[in-house]
Design a protein around this motif. Sequence first.
Motif, PDB file in Angstrom:
ATOM      1  N   UNK A 113     113.723 150.503  17.025  1.00  0.00           N
ATOM      2  CA  UNK A 113     112.823 151.498  16.439  1.00  0.00           C
ATOM      3  C   UNK A 113     113.585 152.682  15.868  1.00  0.00           C
ATOM      4  N   UNK A 114     114.703 153.037  16.475  1.00  0.00           N
ATOM      5  CA  UNK A 114     115.451 154.210  16.010  1.00  0.00           C
ATOM      6  C   UNK A 114     116.182 153.952  14.705  1.00  0.00           C
ATOM      7  N   UNK A 115     116.231 152.657  14.251  1.00  0.00           N
ATOM      8  CA  UNK A 115     116.889 152.369  12.978  1.00  0.00           C
ATOM      9  C   UNK A 115     115.891 152.146  11.852  1.00  0.00           C
ATOM     10  N   UNK A 116     114.596 152.132  12.152  1.00  0.00           N
ATOM     11  CA  UNK A 116     113.610 151.880  11.099  1.00  0.00           C
ATOM     12  C   UNK A 116     113.596 152.981  10.058  1.00  0.00           C
ATOM     13  N   UNK A 248     115.616 144.452   1.091  1.00  0.00           N
ATOM     14  CA  UNK A 248     117.051 144.740   1.162  1.00  0.00           C
ATOM     15  C   UNK A 248     117.554 144.471   2.571  1.00  0.00           C
ATOM     16  N   UNK A 249     118.831 144.222   2.650  1.00  0.00           N
ATOM     17  CA  UNK A 249     119.480 143.963   3.920  1.00  0.00           C
ATOM     18  C   UNK A 249     120.660 144.920   4.083  1.00  0.00           C
ATOM     19  N   UNK A 250     120.826 145.434   5.317  1.00  0.00           N
ATOM     20  CA  UNK A 250     121.916 146.354   5.611  1.00  0.00           C
ATOM     21  C   UNK A 250     122.509 145.987   6.962  1.00  0.00           C
ATOM     22  N   UNK A 251     123.763 146.328   7.130  1.00  0.00           N
ATOM     23  CA  UNK A 251     124.423 146.080   8.412  1.00  0.00           C
ATOM     24  C   UNK A 251     124.032 147.155   9.419  1.00  0.00           C
ATOM     25  N   UNK A 252     124.267 146.826  10.697  1.00  0.00           N
ATOM     26  CA  UNK A 252     123.953 147.803  11.746  1.00  0.00           C
ATOM     27  C   UNK A 252     124.790 149.057  11.602  1.00  0.00           C
ATOM     28  N   UNK A 253     126.037 148.914  11.224  1.00  0.00           N
ATOM     29  CA  UNK A 253     126.897 150.095  11.062  1.00  0.00           C
ATOM     30  C   UNK A 253     126.377 151.011   9.971  1.00  0.00           C
ATOM     31  N   UNK A 254     125.930 150.415   8.859  1.00  0.00           N
ATOM     32  CA  UNK A 254     125.386 151.240   7.769  1.00  0.00           C
ATOM     33  C   UNK A 254     124.121 151.968   8.211  1.00  0.00           C
ATOM     34  N   UNK A 255     123.261 151.260   8.952  1.00  0.00           N
ATOM     35  CA  UNK A 255     122.020 151.897   9.400  1.00  0.00           C
ATOM     36  C   UNK A 255     122.292 152.999  10.413  1.00  0.00           C
ATOM     37  N   UNK A 256     123.194 152.735  11.335  1.00  0.00           N
ATOM     38  CA  UNK A 256     123.511 153.766  12.334  1.00  0.00           C
ATOM     39  C   UNK A 256     124.151 154.987  11.693  1.00  0.00           C
ATOM     40  N   UNK A 257     125.040 154.783  10.731  1.00  0.00           N
ATOM     41  CA  UNK A 257     125.654 155.919  10.042  1.00  0.00           C
ATOM     42  C   UNK A 257     124.611 156.724   9.284  1.00  0.00           C
ATOM     43  N   UNK A 258     123.678 156.018   8.630  1.00  0.00           N
ATOM     44  CA  UNK A 258     122.618 156.722   7.895  1.00  0.00           C
ATOM     45  C   UNK A 258     121.702 157.467   8.854  1.00  0.00           C
ATOM     46  N   UNK A 259     121.344 156.824   9.974  1.00  0.00           N
ATOM     47  CA  UNK A 259     120.480 157.483  10.952  1.00  0.00           C
ATOM     48  C   UNK A 259     121.130 158.739  11.503  1.00  0.00           C
ATOM     49  N   UNK A 260     122.446 158.696  11.724  1.00  0.00           N
ATOM     50  CA  UNK A 260     123.151 159.880  12.213  1.00  0.00           C
ATOM     51  C   UNK A 260     123.087 161.009  11.194  1.00  0.00           C
ATOM     52  N   UNK A 261     123.185 160.675   9.913  1.00  0.00           N
ATOM     53  CA  UNK A 261     123.103 161.714   8.883  1.00  0.00           C
ATOM     54  C   UNK A 261     121.714 162.289   8.731  1.00  0.00           C
ATOM     55  N   UNK A 262     120.681 161.532   9.149  1.00  0.00           N
ATOM     56  CA  UNK A 262     119.302 162.012   9.010  1.00  0.00           C
ATOM     57  C   UNK A 262     118.856 162.858  10.194  1.00  0.00           C
ATOM     58  N   UNK A 263     119.699 162.993  11.200  1.00  0.00           N
ATOM     59  CA  UNK A 263     119.307 163.764  12.386  1.00  0.00           C
ATOM     60  C   UNK A 263     119.087 165.221  12.016  1.00  0.00           C
ATOM     61  N   UNK A 264     117.951 165.761  12.419  1.00  0.00           N
ATOM     62  CA  UNK A 264     117.655 167.161  12.163  1.00  0.00           C
ATOM     63  C   UNK A 264     117.105 167.450  10.778  1.00  0.00           C
ATOM     64  N   UNK A 265     116.907 166.413   9.931  1.00  0.00           N
ATOM     65  CA  UNK A 265     116.397 166.596   8.566  1.00  0.00           C
ATOM     66  C   UNK A 265     114.992 166.030   8.508  1.00  0.00           C
ATOM     67  N   UNK A 266     114.070 166.790   7.960  1.00  0.00           N
ATOM     68  CA  UNK A 266     112.688 166.339   7.832  1.00  0.00           C
ATOM     69  C   UNK A 266     112.598 165.255   6.769  1.00  0.00           C
ATOM     70  N   UNK A 267     111.948 164.137   7.089  1.00  0.00           N
ATOM     71  CA  UNK A 267     111.839 163.013   6.172  1.00  0.00           C
ATOM     72  C   UNK A 267     110.539 163.132   5.380  1.00  0.00           C
ATOM     73  N   UNK A 879     118.311 159.739  22.323  1.00  0.00           N
ATOM     74  CA  UNK A 879     119.703 159.729  22.770  1.00  0.00           C
ATOM     75  C   UNK A 879     120.211 161.160  22.806  1.00  0.00           C
ATOM     76  N   UNK A 880     121.383 161.311  23.386  1.00  0.00           N
ATOM     77  CA  UNK A 880     121.996 162.640  23.465  1.00  0.00           C
ATOM     78  C   UNK A 880     122.385 163.130  22.081  1.00  0.00           C
ATOM     79  N   UNK A 881     122.714 162.211  21.184  1.00  0.00           N
ATOM     80  CA  UNK A 881     123.103 162.607  19.817  1.00  0.00           C
ATOM     81  C   UNK A 881     121.960 163.323  19.121  1.00  0.00           C
ATOM     82  N   UNK A 882     120.739 162.842  19.337  1.00  0.00           N
ATOM     83  CA  UNK A 882     119.579 163.513  18.728  1.00  0.00           C
ATOM     84  C   UNK A 882     119.468 164.955  19.207  1.00  0.00           C
ATOM     85  N   UNK A 883     119.790 165.191  20.460  1.00  0.00           N
ATOM     86  CA  UNK A 883     119.717 166.560  20.991  1.00  0.00           C
ATOM     87  C   UNK A 883     120.810 167.424  20.396  1.00  0.00           C
ATOM     88  N   UNK A 884     122.020 166.863  20.247  1.00  0.00           N
ATOM     89  CA  UNK A 884     123.143 167.637  19.728  1.00  0.00           C
ATOM     90  C   UNK A 884     122.929 168.042  18.277  1.00  0.00           C
TER      91      UNK A 884
END
Length: 1498
Positions: A113-116, A248-267, A879-884
Amino acid sequence: MNKKYGSNLTAGRRLGRHLPRIASGDAEDDWEEHKQEKPSEPEPRTPRTIGHSRSPFKSRFDTDTVVTGVTDSDEVAGIHGRLRLSRDRRLDTSNTPLPSSRLTRGLWADVQRHLLQAYEYLCHVGEAQQWIEGCLGEELEFGVVEMEEGLRNGVVLARLARVFQGEAVVRRIYDANAPKLDFRHSDNINYFFNFVREVGLPETFVFELTDLYEKKNLPKVIYCIHALSHLLARRGMAERIGNLVGHLQFSDDQLQKTQKGLSGVAMPNFGNVGRELAKEINEDPEVEVETDDERRDRLLLENEGSIVQTQSLARAFLVRKAVATQRVRLRLAERYVSKLQAQCRGVLARRVLRAQRDRQADLVPWAVAVQAVARGLIAHRRWQAKLARIKSISSNVVKVQAQARGVIQRRRFALLKIALRKSTRTIVKLQSLARARLAQKQHVEVQKSFGRIDAVKSVVALQARARGALVRRVAQRRAETLEGISPYVAGLQAHARGVIMRRRMRTQLNKLQDVTQTVIGIQAAARTYLARKRLLALIRGLRKATPVLIGIQALARGKLARQELNEVTKKLAEAHTLTAVGGFQALARAALTRQRRQQQKKQLEFVAPDVTGFQAAARGALVRRDYYAWRDHLYRSVPIAVILQAMLRGVLQRRRFHAKLQYFRANLSKVVKIQSLFRGKETREQYRQLTLGKNVNVSTIKNFVHLLDDSEADFQEEIKIEQLRKKVVENIRENQALENDVHDLDVKIALVVQNVKSFEELIKARRRHGADSAAAHAARASVLAAHGDPFAGPNTLDHAARRKLELYQQLFYLLQTRGDYLSKLFLEISPDGEGEKNRRLTERIVLTLFGYGQDRREDYLFLKLFQISIQQEIAAANSVVDIQHGHPMYINIAVHYIRAKQVVYVREILQSLIREIVNSDDLNLEVDASIIYRSRIDIEEMRSGVSSSKPKDLPFYQALNDPPTRAEYIRHLQVLQWWADAFVSAITQSTKRMPYAMRYLARETLASLKEKFPDESDEVYAACVGRMVYYRFINPAIITPETFDIVSSTVDIAARKNLAQISKVLTQIASGTEFGEDSPSFVPINDFVAKCIKQMTAWLLEVADVPDAETQYHAHEFLDATVQPKPIYISPNEVYAMHALLAQHAESIAPARDDTLRVILHELDGVPHLGNDELKDARDKAITLELSNRFAHVRDPQADEKALWVQAKRGVLAILRVQPAKDLVEALMQPVTDEHEEIWDEILRNEEIADRKRSRSRRQMPSTTGYESAYRMEDIRSLSFREVKAHAIYFLLELEKLGKITRSDGYQGILNAIAGDVRSKHRKRLQRQQEMENMEEALKHLRERKKYFEEQIDSYHKYVDAAMHTMQRGKGKKRFVMPFTKQYFHMRELQKSGRTPQFGSFKYGAQDLYDKGILLSIDQFSPRQFDKIDIIISSNEVGVFTIEVYNNTLGITNRVASQDLRMEDLLQAQFENRASLSLFNGLAKVNLNLLLYQINKK
């Protein structure tokens, strides 16, 4: 059906066939087009799907059960051509889940769910890239994942603008391949901004420059491209953007990197962009044709119940069938199973029993034999051990026997020696008598020998010669001594003469000063000369006769000496014989004496035992006789001895007493000092017992009970604190209003210069800041009363308005005491668009609601609000990353709340370091090797004047290979490390100086983290705490020290860069991670960073180690029942704004229908209408809103017990004041007398006098603590002391029944409770002093800021006056009007009627305005009829224009419509990029820009 996007492009292919390359970004450039007949064939290099890899564990249902209608192909069932994100898992779109996706198998959304969000966002990025490629007619050089970085330089956006505007507008695009022109990339983005504003895209969809260039909000950039595609599609300029979600298809690494960049930004909501755009441009939304997928989803949704019911029936049938089959099998085998089970059990039981019996039978003989052998072995071992011990001690026994014999022999010898020692006195006496007899005989013989005459003469002569020899020897020694010291004596005499002569000469010189003295001196000198001459003659005569006299004396002495010597020689020759005879006789006598002594010794040794016994018996008899005599004497003298002893003791005691009394009188001052020191020590011990001890005695309570009384100073301080608190809050609000107004004035002046705003708003703003006189206040109150506003004032409220006022008081009290409402509201307010405005408004209202934490109660409640917000934020995090990386709303409020204390804290710990950095002109902490290398090349060129041949722009590692650059880079790193270490040391040593609020936020963050993520390490916890403590409160002071009063002036660029470098290192340390390859210049100091991370981790955990808010503020769950809430100072507009927000989010904040908040909102019956500008201005003024608790009647379940405690403490204190004793039980048991009643009456009179004095000086202040009311005597003043004591005993017994106190320890529990109240009272006094200091310092800073804002507003006022003067310069002059024109006759009519507007009136024909493009249309009139219509534009008030439409058809003039337009409305519409403006309720439509031009022209 809509036409497929990209089907009509002229490039000869359909874009979108390269989707795998877009998604991964790693396909070859020479990819080939796939055939139409194989749409499902995957690309050779297609990356893996977004889901996880297939699990190695399979359920048995996957292998045994086959469900009809479910396939395992790569396509989604029912959606041909759509790729599945995982083999057996579904893609759950979080916004609008489709029924078909919800009916598919798998739980992929639950796991991923956190990668959707990242997947959908990348799909929308792919849609934007596909649309841009379709517009450009070519493919971009990067894929979807790299698109954000590709758009950053603005080249693609500028090319897109050039496609629609042409090269004439977009002349030059600054390419990314020119690194020297990086600073011109903003020009590329500005081309795109100009384009979207030209096509009319609303500003709400346009992103900021920093959102793209600094990557602050990249989703908003993609959202802007989506909105632009919909707008251009409406205008027919481009195709609408496609939908690629699920394709479209993406790798887990690409999705996780994108999700990390979206932290704290309103979608943004991409799916709703079309409807939002239609709403903003006032057009109807597009009617979308239902697609096959939508129709299938709609049908599935409509029949979802039937499908679910069918599936449940099918599953139930399969289960029932399997259960029935199993039951049949069990029934068939039931008879045989029971028999088989019984036989098996019997066989197993018999086998076990037989084995146990066999084991027991085999073990008995063996055990007996083992026991016998063991016993024999043990006995043998004991005997051997005993023999070994005897052998081992045999030598010792022999030695002991020898030693015993020696002891016995030595004892015998000792006894013999003792006997000899006892007879020593007798032997010594005998020896002494013998020696005396011998000495007497020798003396007689010597006297006889010396009694002869010749011997006597010889002895006398010998003595005389001996004396003469001794005298001569002494004289010779003296002569030799004198001869040796004669030179020194002569020198001494010479010095003495010199001194005497010099003295005489000085005396002579002094005398010569007088003539008389001179003559006398001459005469004296003459006489002296004659006398000396006679003396010298006599001395010379004596000197001449001296040798003769000396010779005669010497001859005479020599003759006499020789005669005496001859006589002595003769006598000595005769004495030698006598001496030899005497020596022989002496030897003979000695031999005889020794013989006699030996004989006596033998005799004595023979009779020694008898003598010893006799002596012992004699001594014993003598001792016994003396003992009996003394005993009888003492018995007879006992009375006399007693009297003598008593008299002696009395004399001694009186002597000691008089001595002590005299010493005491002599040292009386010292005694007084010692007594005072002792009393002080005793008082300190009692105070220590009061503050630290658990069992406080009665004397301590009695000595410190006065601390519970409120003195006049306490009341005065309460009044002062209340006044200061009100001033602080009012100044804060005033400064906020001034700051907002300064900002508004600044913006409005700038917009007026650009012809965007009018001067009327400036005039209105200026009037708002004028003097608020009594008349203005009355006018404002009348406006509010006219509209039924509940804040109009107490004298103008009716029943309904008063009820609303009470409801608002209860509402804000509820928000203040129940932090869960506001914390939920923080989560509901979105950070973008309209939500951002609501966020700022909410922050201001919340700070006002809690009085900026200026009081103990509000401070405590504010911290509890932060506690709930922190808990909700961490509970909602995945996760703790979301808090940071999160940016919750409560942090901004906390920053404003702690600002005053934060400034003092950071100034104390960092001021010296930051000032040293700012004042160091030669300090350079740049650690980028490329920049260092380029700076060095620039310096060389400047020194030589010749352009360098070396390249200036080198990558980091190439620049590092340059030796000078490397050396300077290393030196900069060392200096940066040193400074960073200094900052870390200063920060980690400041724990005790850190404000409690900061430490409390850290404490709650750490506690919530440990509860939510218990398995994380301390470093992870510290990183989250560092986000709060360091990043929010310490780092801003390092980056911008001038805003914290650390430096007096603005920091220059070089110093700010140095501070930024230090801040980057400290931020990395606080984050708990080392530098990575994205910061290669800092990688060499990772060892230092790792060391500091440990230090910072320990410090952050230490910061979080503070007591909770209840302990710090001595709060309890019924704090509001004992502490009166302070009023808040808030404007009605802010009250209504908060009301609107609560009503909007009531379902989320208070879901229960019977919730208190919902009840109050329901009774308020909606938010009041804002009304006109006059009413809005009247509601901007702050009012005092008292807070009241609607549920104050709720009874405390422990109220009875607390009442017992209060009454018992009051009674005990009264008893201790009147009847002090060693312990409380003794005081309670004392009877009450009339004297006690008089003391009690005196105490009551003193209390009444003190109350009257306080009431005369000021009004009674409300109690600020619960325990203070427990010691007031209002309730017991009417009772006698006997009754008071009876009540106290009753209350103590009731508490004893409840088990709270016991009489076994003397009711120590009540004394400890009173001691706790005394401690709390003292802490409150200290806290009150601290609050006064803090508020006075806050007032000082607020006055400074107010002065600064007033100076700015004053400068703006002067500018407004000058601008108004410029605007009015030509308005009063008469303009020349051409005779016999339409305007000429119009002015004549106005003059005749006396209705000439102040600022002019102009008459135009509708046809003329239509030809100029100003007028667009008039309903019910065609353009052919415009020649019969006149339009009049006039102005009689600054900024207000009246537009009238007249119809002259058939020669009759009729006014069709009239409307007043305000300049600010026109400019606001122009600011919103509205092309046209509707007038007269839609009757006419005009071109907005041309109308403004025409008005400004006239």
